[in-house]
Design an enzyme around this catalytic site. Structure first.
Site, PDB file in Angstrom:
ATOM      1  CD  GLU A   1      -4.920   3.818  -8.296  1.00 41.75           C
ATOM      2  OE1 GLU A   1      -4.218   4.810  -8.504  1.00 41.75           O
ATOM      3  OE2 GLU A   1      -5.430   3.702  -7.436  1.00 41.75           O
TER       4      GLU A   1
ATOM      5  CB  CYS B   1      -3.194   8.070  -8.260  1.00 41.87           C
ATOM      6  SG  CYS B   1      -4.585   7.197  -7.473  1.00 41.87           S
TER       7      CYS B   1
ATOM      8  CD  GLU C   1       1.714   9.649 -10.701  1.00 40.15           C
ATOM      9  OE1 GLU C   1       0.806   9.749 -10.254  1.00 40.15           O
ATOM     10  OE2 GLU C   1       2.733   8.804 -10.676  1.00 40.15           O
TER      11      GLU C   1
ATOM     12  N   GLY D   1       0.725   2.005  -5.774  1.00 34.33           N
ATOM     13  CA  GLY D   1       2.017   2.799  -5.621  1.00 34.33           C
ATOM     14  C   GLY D   1       2.612   3.179  -7.036  1.00 34.33           C
TER      15      GLY D   1
ATOM     16  CB  THR E   1       4.470   3.303 -13.106  1.00 32.91           C
ATOM     17  OG1 THR E   1       3.369   4.257 -12.767  1.00 32.91           O
ATOM     18  CG2 THR E   1       4.395   2.610 -14.340  1.00 32.91           C
TER      19      THR E   1
ATOM     20  CE  LYS F   1       7.522  -2.242   3.409  1.00 36.98           C
ATOM     21  NZ  LYS F   1       6.995  -0.913   3.303  1.00 36.98           N
TER      22      LYS F   1
ATOM     23  CB  SER G   1      -0.990   0.078   1.260  1.00 34.77           C
ATOM     24  OG  SER G   1      -0.343  -0.348   2.526  1.00 34.77           O
TER      25      SER G   1
END
Length: 545
Positions: A295, A329, A428, A267, A269, A214, A189
């Site tokens: 995602e 995000c 990003e 998290g 990419t 985690k 996460s």
């Protein structure tokens, strides 16, 4: 054995709490913040790992408060390879007993956890999220609210899923048995939402899986509070293990284990790409093909046509781009409009930037808090500093940090450019930086949707501002693969069971979190057929000798 078919009621979204000045909730929240800050966290015992109970290790690290680096939230324990191995052994040993528990008793645990958060622990958990994530009261509350909704609705979605059964007839009685996976789920996460931290581990748990979580090292304090709520709600001590510390050490061991059944990830990419590569390289050793659900990021656009209300556009940019410091995000990060529209929007944007105060989230005059850690703080500032030097950045507007800070504060920043391929349009940033691209009026309608579609590898959220339904429908069609959540206002604020959330391309596997399809990843379906008549032989079409 309980011979009952309980009915799980359909929940409603958790009620909104404003924390407006003069309300009882504001008073309770301020008292809780004062109580928390007066506590000597560093004198307390370290936050433990969780492996069939609390485990304090010899190696410890600090829980940092991003908006006050002199204020800590204590220490947390760091897992070693020994703890990772013990976590796997523990949850796998617990699996059979967890699977055999009646589904409605399993569901009851998570409904009870949701109720505990909504009542007993609402103020303490909102406070923890404010301090841990540096979110203002509004952003912290809607994060906790979403966590409550994930728990309640996922239970209901699971109940509905179990009810989805194939047809039977006069000769057969047919059913689908929705079993959990054979192995463990690895939940990884991020550091921007308690709701995501909670959902990544509890969605598989609700479906009967065992999980090793985690959480991000930046937000251990609030996750530990959520973990304790789950235990109080009745979650068996051994079906969820929680490991803090080095992602590389933990990840390499778990992704290498033959009983890895799935990964539930949110998290970066690059990290998700690396995990997929590792799973691919290890594919021969797994007992089953692991479910990889994730995602990653977003570069979320707003396309603004000239017929739209400039005040509404400015409001959507500010709320979508600067809420929670743009660390969503789904945050608005690129906007396309004509120069004429910019002239109408700009006065409203300047007014909003002048209104936004940045600082300690416990000061209710501040809309924005701090960036979560030093690494992200430096990265965001590098983009802003580069824009100040680049000729492609025609103008830069920014707010101000309200005081000499002791935190990772960055003011809201708007970059204006005519270059649709400028770096802050493509990459990003994950911070309070919005880039507005102006396109000449004579080319705007012909080119803007193609530019929007091709510019970024991500495909998470987006919005189109127009009062023309045909233009909106054209955008909906052209951006169908470029936008996972498509809006007519701002790019943020998806609600569970209302706007299922996820995207494709490099934004992830598009599993639609906050709706039933995500839960399908955490079941192994077995078809069961019981015959009501005997099988005969030979068939009637075969003539006897």
């Amino acid at each position: 054995m309980v011979n009952a078919c309980p009915v799980i009621p359909k929940p409603q979204n958790s009620p909104f709490v404003s924390f407006a000045k003069g309300t009882k909730e504001r008073d309770l929240l301020q008292r809780e913040i004062e109580r928390s800050r007066s506590k000597k966290h560093l004198d307390s015992s370290a936050i433990p790992l969780w492996i069939n109970g609390p485990v304090v290790t010899g190696t410890k690290r600090y829980c940092i408060v991003p908006h006050n680096l002199k204020q800590g939230l204590g220490l947390y324990s760091v897992a070693s390879e020994y703890h990772v191995a013990r976590a796997v052994e523990t949850v796998l040993a617990a699996r059979d007993r967890w699977v055999q528990a009646p589904w409605f008793m399993r569901f009851h645990i998570f409904r009870k956890a949701a109720r505990l958060i909504e009542t007993k622990y609402l103020i303490p958990l909102v406070t923890a999220v404010m301090e841990d994530y540096s979110k203002n009261a509004f952003e912290a509350f809607i994060d906790v609210q979403e966590l409550i909704d994930f728990l309640n609705f996922n239970v209901y979605f699971a109940y509905e899923l179990y009810s989805k059964q194939p047809d039977s007839n006069a000769d057969t009685f047919n059913m689908i048995n929705y079993s959990p996976h054979e192995g463990f789920i690895f939940a990884v996460s991020p550091n921007n939402f308690i709701a995501i931290n909670g959902n990544l581990c509890t969605a598989p748990l609700i479906m009967g899986n065992v999980v090793i979580a985690k959480p991000s090292s930046d937000v251990v304090y609030s996750f530990n509070m959520f973990l304790n709520i789950l235990i109080e709600a009745g979650l068996p001590r051994d079906v969820l293990a929680v490991l803090y510390g080095d992602s590389k050490v933990i990840g390499e061991m778990l992704l290498d284990h033959p009983m890895l059944a799935g990964v539930h990830f949110t998290g970066g990419t690059d990290t998700f790409n690396a995990m997929n590569r590792t799973v691919g390289q290890n594919i021969e050793k797994y007992k089953n093909y692991p479910k990889i659900v994730g995602e990653t990021g977003g570069k979320d656009p707003i396309v603004v046509y000239d017929d739209h209300d400039p005040l509404q556009t400015a409001t959507a940019i500010v709320v979508g781009g600067f809420g929670a410091q743009g660390r969503k995000c789904s945050a608005t990060s690129r906007v396309y409009m004509t120069q004429g529209m910019l002239v109408r929007v700009l006065p409203h944007l300047k007014k909003y930037l002048g209104m936004i105060k940045v600082g300690d989230v416990a000061d209710f005059r501040n809309y924005m808090g701090a960036i979560i850690n030093e690494r992200e703080f430096k990265k965001i500032n590098e983009y802003i500093n580069r824009a100040h030097l680049d000729k492609d950045a025609k103008s830069i507007l920014s707010g101000k940090v309200g005081f000499a800070s002791n935190g990772y504060f960055i003011p809201p920043t708007i970059i204006l450019t005519t270059n649709p391929d400028y770096v802050t349009v493509r990459e990003e940033i994950f911070g309070p930086v919005v880039t507005i691209v102006t396109i000449p009026e004579e080319r705007f309608e012909k080119e803007v949707l193609d530019i929007c579609d091709r510019t970024s590898p991500y495909a998470l959220t987006g919005a189109v501002h127009t009062g023309d339904v045909l233009k909106f429908c054209e955008a909906l069609q052209k951006l169908r693969y470029a936008v996972g959540n498509f809006y007519d206002d701002r790019t943020t604020a998806a609600m569970v069971n209302a706007q299922p959330f996820s995207g494709g391309r490099k934004s992830g596997t598009n599993s639609k979190v906050g709706w039933w399809p995500n839960l399908m990843n955490w079941v192994n379906m077995q078809t069961v057929c019981l015959r009501l008549s005997k099988t005969t032989f030979p068939p009637a079409c075969v003539d006897p000798e």
